[in-house]
Design a protein around this motif. Structure first.
Motif, PDB file in Angstrom:
ATOM      1  N   LEU A 184       0.865  -1.297  -0.147  1.00  0.00           N
ATOM      2  CA  LEU A 184      -0.055  -0.100   0.013  1.00  0.00           C
ATOM      3  C   LEU A 184       0.809   1.157  -0.057  1.00  0.00           C
ATOM      4  CD1 LEU A 184      -2.703  -1.026   2.502  1.00  0.00           C
ATOM      5  CD2 LEU A 184      -2.764  -1.125  -0.005  1.00  0.00           C
ATOM      6  N   MET A 230      -3.518   8.432  -3.543  1.00  0.00           N
ATOM      7  CA  MET A 230      -4.486   7.324  -3.064  1.00  0.00           C
ATOM      8  C   MET A 230      -5.138   6.789  -3.975  1.00  0.00           C
ATOM      9  SD  MET A 230      -3.468   7.072   0.072  1.00  0.00           S
ATOM     10  CE  MET A 230      -4.767   5.902   0.685  1.00  0.00           C
ATOM     11  N   VAL A 250      -3.662   3.597  -4.984  1.00  0.00           N
ATOM     12  CA  VAL A 250      -3.674   2.446  -4.193  1.00  0.00           C
ATOM     13  C   VAL A 250      -5.209   1.643  -4.481  1.00  0.00           C
ATOM     14  CG1 VAL A 250      -4.009   1.563  -1.637  1.00  0.00           C
ATOM     15  CG2 VAL A 250      -2.604   3.732  -2.261  1.00  0.00           C
ATOM     16  N   THR A 251      -6.226   2.709  -4.713  1.00  0.00           N
ATOM     17  CA  THR A 251      -7.465   2.057  -5.192  1.00  0.00           C
ATOM     18  C   THR A 251      -7.732   1.233  -6.142  1.00  0.00           C
ATOM     19  OG1 THR A 251      -8.545   4.164  -4.080  1.00  0.00           O
ATOM     20  CG2 THR A 251      -9.914   2.677  -5.321  1.00  0.00           C
ATOM     21  N   LEU A 286      -5.731  -1.974  -5.537  1.00  0.00           N
ATOM     22  CA  LEU A 286      -6.515  -2.916  -4.910  1.00  0.00           C
ATOM     23  C   LEU A 286      -7.717  -3.617  -5.740  1.00  0.00           C
ATOM     24  CD1 LEU A 286      -7.762  -3.932  -1.930  1.00  0.00           C
ATOM     25  CD2 LEU A 286      -9.070  -1.976  -1.824  1.00  0.00           C
TER      26      LEU A 286
END
Lengths: 500, 155
Positions: free
Chosen positions: A400, A410, A413-414, A417
């Motif tokens: 992460l 960020m 990061v999404t 995922l």
């Protein structure tokens, strides 16, 4: 002999403290990755990619490549002592290595695995130095048409050879190519498939997808796997070079290294298939083939020399052509792009110092691994028993923060995922993630190549078969796709009862 | 839901995605005069994805597709729980900071993987949850100079 002189100069340049440290960290992480059953070399390099890029320049690639070939050394430890392959390329080592360990010869098998890996590595690096320049020079003659044809050939090879299900492989490839098209059209300008998200205007960074797809999905798949078993005993003394074994295996070591190198150069074949071929060849030409499978020292020497040699062979298409042939080399390509270098034929002309320093670091890493593996075998064997409840939170935290550090966003990061979740489903459903990653990397290059060629020919498609080289690659591509399908049909037809 | 059903559902989603890609490709423009337009390449990719997904559905329905892996309940529960935990981490990070978020995420993932804790296990996880963010601070914020998202406490 010039390439060997350049390699020698590269080795000297790779001895700076910064490069030595990067190589050391890379090979240490690689050893750990090699012994952990849930995390393969592709996942290891992907997880460490954002951190390694922080080293900058040649040090970044030396560290990342160290993880790749370090994993080849580490995989043998658990294969021999536990009978559990740490990664796919060490599967063949289990057969004879663990059989030797069970009859009290674990040290002898481990010793042979280390020296076979070293010899395979040395032969692989020398051949890499000798062949990469001629391949790059030959590729310099390629125009957009020939490069387009070559990319089609490489992508079809990887898709057909890289997974069990060809149709699902091509589905993953097309999905990856589509993801690669998201964002601004590189030639005409408008945005495509951004769904109105401004964050997608510049496209989806391949490294973010690769880290999610390998780093997270492999963890999701291996959740709950705890290693159990009994370690076979060995003495440190038995790990030291055994001259009798080395003399006995000399032909197997050289032959396996050579065969796997030339097979490993082909995109999509990879280290695992090379080890299988080397093992089968060693058995076929052995005076005592019956010994194989019952604890033959040659059964350890052949796959271990092969997987190391093949790991360096995979660097030729990456560095000389700019075409990665596997998931791990695709991540390395991402690393090269992130440090500001475009791998391909021009790299040897524009950045020779960089290339030869990286190749020099391979030599040093290979030497480091002999000492480190020998000394760290007890530690490496112990790592396998660390609970995933301790290990995975750390790895996920690293993923992460690492993904965030690529663009300080960020949203990345999404995306990682989501890629991890999709990768998890794909792995469960037999869709290989390798074509997806390669489609993502090479798709935009392929699109540019096709469109530029058609702009030159004013939309005339015949330009693609006017060049003999391009035509040759297209015919090979057709062969790669059609031959396995035809063979499957013939096998199914032969399996029918005679009455039908 | 069986693995075969998930396989069909996934192939169906990809088929719809393929059609969506084709539809948009036609809007972007297949050709511009004699040169290929922005929709040229996506059209072929979309068509390929649609056809291949249709083949995958047919193979699944006719039983030609044999899948070895299964979505076992425990593994799926763990994967979904970790996915949810990371989603919460992403949502909370702007308010609590990345390092604090990581410190909280570690015990949650450990709990998902091993719900029954001994005192020794809890102490080890607590130590990891404290040491890991500090190590990451030095690695990312100090050494790599990454501007990590900070919370109200400044980390």
């Amino acid at each position: 002999m010039e390439p060997l002189i350049l390699l020698g100069e590269g080795i000297v340049r790779a001895t700076t403290p910064e490069l030595l440290l990067a190589t050391l960290i890379g090979v240490l992480v690689g050893l750990v990755v090699g012994v952990l059953p849930g995390i393969g070399p592709a996942a290891g390099t992907a997880i460490m990619l954002p951190v390694a890029v922080g080293f900058g320049g040649a040090a970044a690639i030396a560290g990342l490549a160290g993880i790749y070939y370090g994993a080849m050394f580490g995989g043998a430890v658990t294969s021999i002592l536990l009978g559990i392959p740490g990664d796919a390329p060490s599967v063949m080592t289990v057969i004879d290595g663990h059989a030797m360990a069970k009859r009290g010869e674990a040290g002898r098998a481990l010793g042979m695995s280390v020296y076979a890996s070293f010899i395979g590595g040395v032969i692989g690096i020398v051949l890499l130095a000798l062949l990469s320049v001629p391949v790059a020079q030959a590729a310099l003659a390629f125009g957009p048409t020939e490069m387009t044809a070559l990319m089609c050939f490489a992508l079809s090879l990887v898709t057909v050879l890289g997974g069990r299900n060809i149709i699902k492989g091509f589905t993953a490839l097309f999905l990856g190519m589509w993801v690669g098209m998201i964002g601004l059209d590189p030639i005409a300008g408008p945005t495509r498939y951004t769904f109105g998200f401004v964050a997608l205007f510049e496209g989806i960074e391949f490294t973010v997808i690769a880290v999610g797809l390998y780093g997270l999905s492999e963890i999701f798949v291996s959740l709950g796997q705890e290693t159990t078993g009994k370690l076979e005993r060995y003495s440190f003394r038995s790990l030291l070079p055994n001259l009798r074994d080395l003399v006995e295996c000399k032909a197997v070591l050289v032959w396996s290294s050579l065969v796997s190198f030339f097979v490993g150069v082909v995109p999509g074949v990879g280290s695992t298939a090379s080890t299988m071929l080397a093992y089968a060849t060693a058995k076929k030409y052995s005076k005592n083939p019956d010994e194989f499978g019952r604890g033959s020292i040659k059964g350890v020497a052949a796959p271990e020399a092969a997987n190391n040699s093949a790991s360096y062979a995979a660097m030729i298409p990456l560095f000389a052509l700019g075409i990665p042939g596997s998931g791990t080399t695709a991540v390395l390509l991402g690393g090269l792009l992130m440090v500001g270098l475009q791998p391909g034929p021009l790299l040897f002309a524009t950045n020779p110092d960089f290339v030869w320093t990286v190749f020099g670091s391979f030599w040093i890493g290979n030497m480091m691994l002999v000492v480190l593996t020998t000394l760290l075998i007890p530690v490496l064997a112990g790592i396998v028993f660390i609970s995933t409840a301790f290990l995975y939170p750390i790895v996920i935290g690293l993923v992460l923060l690492g993904v965030y550090s690529i663009h300080y966003a960020m949203s990345d990061v999404t995306i990682a995922l989501i890629a991890g979740a999709i990768g998890f489903v794909m792995l469960k459903l037999d869709y290989s993630p390798v074509p997806l990653v390669l489609g993502l990397v090479l798709g935009p290059l392929l699109e540019r190549g096709v469109r530029r060629t058609l702009i030159v020919s004013e939309g005339n498609l015949s330009i693609f078969w006017e060049s003999p080289i391009a035509l040759g690659f297209f015919l090979l591509t057709l062969g790669v796709i059609l031959i396995p399908i035809a063979m499957k049909r013939v096998a199914a037809f032969r399996a029918l009862p005679p009455s039908l | 839901m069986t693995t075969t059903a998930v396989d069909r559902l996934f192939a169906g989603i990809l088929l719809l995605l393929g059609l969506y890609i084709v539809w948009n490709a036609l809007e972007y423009g297949y050709m511009r005069g004699t040169t290929p337009g922005p929709g040229f390449f996506p059209l072929w990719i979309g068509l390929g994805l649609t056809i291949l997904s249709a083949i995958n559905i047919i193979r699944s329905v006719t039983g030609a597709e044999k899948l070895d892996a299964t979505f076992d309940a425990t593994g799926l529960y763990k994967a979904l729980s970790i996915f949810a935990a990371i989603t919460v981490f992403i949502l909370l990070t702007p308010f609590i900071g990345m390092l604090t978020g990581t410190a909280l995420l570690i015990p949650v993932i450990a709990f998902v993987l091993r719900p029954r804790w001994t005192l020794r296990f809890a102490a080890t996880i607590a130590a990891i949850a404290l040491v890991f963010p500090v190590a990451c601070h030095y690695l990312f914020a100090v050494y790599l100079q990454v501007p990590l998202v900070e919370g109200p406490l400044g980390f």
